[in-house]
Design an enzyme around this catalytic site. Sequence first.
Site: not given
Length: 219
Positions: A141, A143
């Site tokens: 991830d 983000r």
Amino acid sequence: MTEKIGVLGKKSPQRTGVERVVNAPLPTVYGKFQAVGYLDHDRGDEQVALVYGELGTDDVLIRLHSECLTGDAFGSQHCECGDQLDAALRAVVAEGAGVVVYLRGHEGRGIGLLAKLRAMALQAEGLDTVEANLALGLPVDARDYGVAARILDDLGVKSVRLMSNNPRKRDALVSHGIKVAEQVPLLIPPCENNITYLRTKRERLDHHLPHLDAVVSSS
């Protein structure tokens, strides 16, 4: 909605690299929103916040929605993204006020569209979503929610009721100075095509998905 929203053409001060560029009315099948466009000077991404109603400063119902072309535009059942976006827009209209921040550059949890498609191909061969990213040499991830926090700050929002099943979104907002008064579940009934993906999100990415219990116990 804050006074700044009502002044068309007024740009936000570039305190942290995010500039408000434009406000435009956006009639949708859900209701009439204001589309507030931003430029993230740090990353070069164009971002948009869909604002409904008159925003206060505290306990504002919001969704931070990561861009997902396959789910949002094409109706993919590999994930629940499109249904979550639909549910979030309906929820803020039912609430009478709220914000959906649509975060571009978040495709595939931040790895990009083509890499996401490669990961999906690996998942079709038996890897889960975490294993697929790692097999490609990519982060699970990638983000960053800092731009979302700066957009909320520009809109005058100090505390939120966050529509999300992902505790990392809550932690990220708090770390950037936005108080999360409540985390509101956004649970979409699973289907045959995404149940494995959703189980992985719960078991390996700590998403709060209690509605899967009945499905898991009956499988």
